[in-house]
Design an enzyme around this catalytic site. Structure first.
Site, PDB file in Angstrom:
ATOM      1  N   ALA A 168     -14.413  54.228 -28.858  1.00 40.22           N
ATOM      2  CA  ALA A 168     -13.910  54.890 -27.650  1.00 40.22           C
ATOM      3  C   ALA A 168     -14.650  54.405 -26.415  1.00 40.22           C
ATOM      4  O   ALA A 168     -15.870  54.288 -26.414  1.00 40.22           O
ATOM      5  CB  ALA A 168     -14.065  56.401 -27.778  1.00 40.22           C
ATOM      6  N   ASP A 169     -13.888  54.105 -25.374  1.00 39.62           N
ATOM      7  CA  ASP A 169     -14.498  53.802 -24.082  1.00 39.62           C
ATOM      8  C   ASP A 169     -14.406  55.067 -23.221  1.00 39.62           C
ATOM      9  O   ASP A 169     -13.979  56.120 -23.698  1.00 39.62           O
ATOM     10  CB  ASP A 169     -13.830  52.593 -23.419  1.00 39.62           C
ATOM     11  CG  ASP A 169     -12.341  52.785 -23.157  1.00 39.62           C
ATOM     12  OD1 ASP A 169     -11.862  53.947 -23.186  1.00 39.62           O
ATOM     13  OD2 ASP A 169     -11.652  51.785 -22.920  1.00 39.62           O
ATOM     14  N   SER A 170     -14.781  54.977 -21.957  1.00 38.65           N
ATOM     15  CA  SER A 170     -14.796  56.168 -21.099  1.00 38.65           C
ATOM     16  C   SER A 170     -13.395  56.747 -20.902  1.00 38.65           C
ATOM     17  O   SER A 170     -13.229  57.971 -20.864  1.00 38.65           O
ATOM     18  CB  SER A 170     -15.446  55.857 -19.757  1.00 38.65           C
ATOM     19  OG  SER A 170     -14.757  54.816 -19.107  1.00 38.65           O
ATOM     20  N   ASP A 176     -10.905  56.569 -23.084  1.00 41.07           N
ATOM     21  CA  ASP A 176     -10.578  57.230 -24.350  1.00 41.07           C
ATOM     22  C   ASP A 176     -11.243  58.602 -24.426  1.00 41.07           C
ATOM     23  O   ASP A 176     -10.626  59.569 -24.886  1.00 41.07           O
ATOM     24  CB  ASP A 176     -11.038  56.384 -25.549  1.00 41.07           C
ATOM     25  CG  ASP A 176     -10.242  55.108 -25.719  1.00 41.07           C
ATOM     26  OD1 ASP A 176      -9.019  55.123 -25.446  1.00 41.07           O
ATOM     27  OD2 ASP A 176     -10.838  54.090 -26.110  1.00 41.07           O
ATOM     28  N   THR A 177     -12.475  58.682 -23.974  1.00 43.07           N
ATOM     29  CA  THR A 177     -13.201  59.952 -24.010  1.00 43.07           C
ATOM     30  C   THR A 177     -12.523  60.983 -23.114  1.00 43.07           C
ATOM     31  O   THR A 177     -12.382  62.150 -23.498  1.00 43.07           O
ATOM     32  CB  THR A 177     -14.674  59.753 -23.593  1.00 43.07           C
ATOM     33  OG1 THR A 177     -15.264  58.775 -24.458  1.00 43.07           O
ATOM     34  CG2 THR A 177     -15.461  61.043 -23.690  1.00 43.07           C
TER      35      THR A 177
END
Length: 134
Positions: free
Chosen positions: A88-90, A92-93
């Site tokens: 997860a990247d930012s 996705d978070t």
């Protein structure tokens, strides 16, 4: 009701006698009861107490994370799973947090959302917000 988790982690590197050594007794009272004293020897320790979310909440969060990240069914996701380790990247978070807000009917403030790194962090925050909501 949330459960109480007490964990001790021994440090692998030696430290000076007066730095971070746990000494004496520690007692952990819960609901007017006590687990009794836990004897701590002169050993370097990290002491952490946290309120763990209900297993059902953790399981729901795991499902939402798997769905949001489009992870295969064979991918293991548990409370200790870190979003970054799951890919997860930012963005996705942010999407995960939005999915959690929708599922649980809560609103997560930006400052709180930035502290979420693991599935357990998210589940703990959800339970805290649900308790406030009631």
């Amino acid at each position: 009701m949330a459960s109480l988790t007490v964990s001790f982690t021994f440090l692998s590197t030696p430290i000076k006698q007066n730095q971070g050594l746990a000494r004496g007794l520690v007692s952990v009272p819960v609901k007017a009861k006590s687990f009794g004293p836990l004897k701590l020897r002169n050993a370097p320790l990290r002491f952490r107490v946290s309120c763990a979310a209900k297993p059902e909440t953790v399981e729901k969060v795991c499902e939402i994370v798997k769905k949001q990240l489009a992870l295969p069914a064979t991918t293991e996701v548990s409370g200790e799973s870190k979003f970054a380790a799951l890919g997860a990247d930012s963005l996705d978070t942010v999407e995960i947090v939005m999915g959690l807000e929708e599922e649980f009917g809560i609103s997560v403030e930006e400052e709180s959302a930035q502290t979420i790194a693991t599935v357990q962090d998210a589940a703990d925050l959800i339970e805290k917000l649900c308790e406030k909501k009631e």
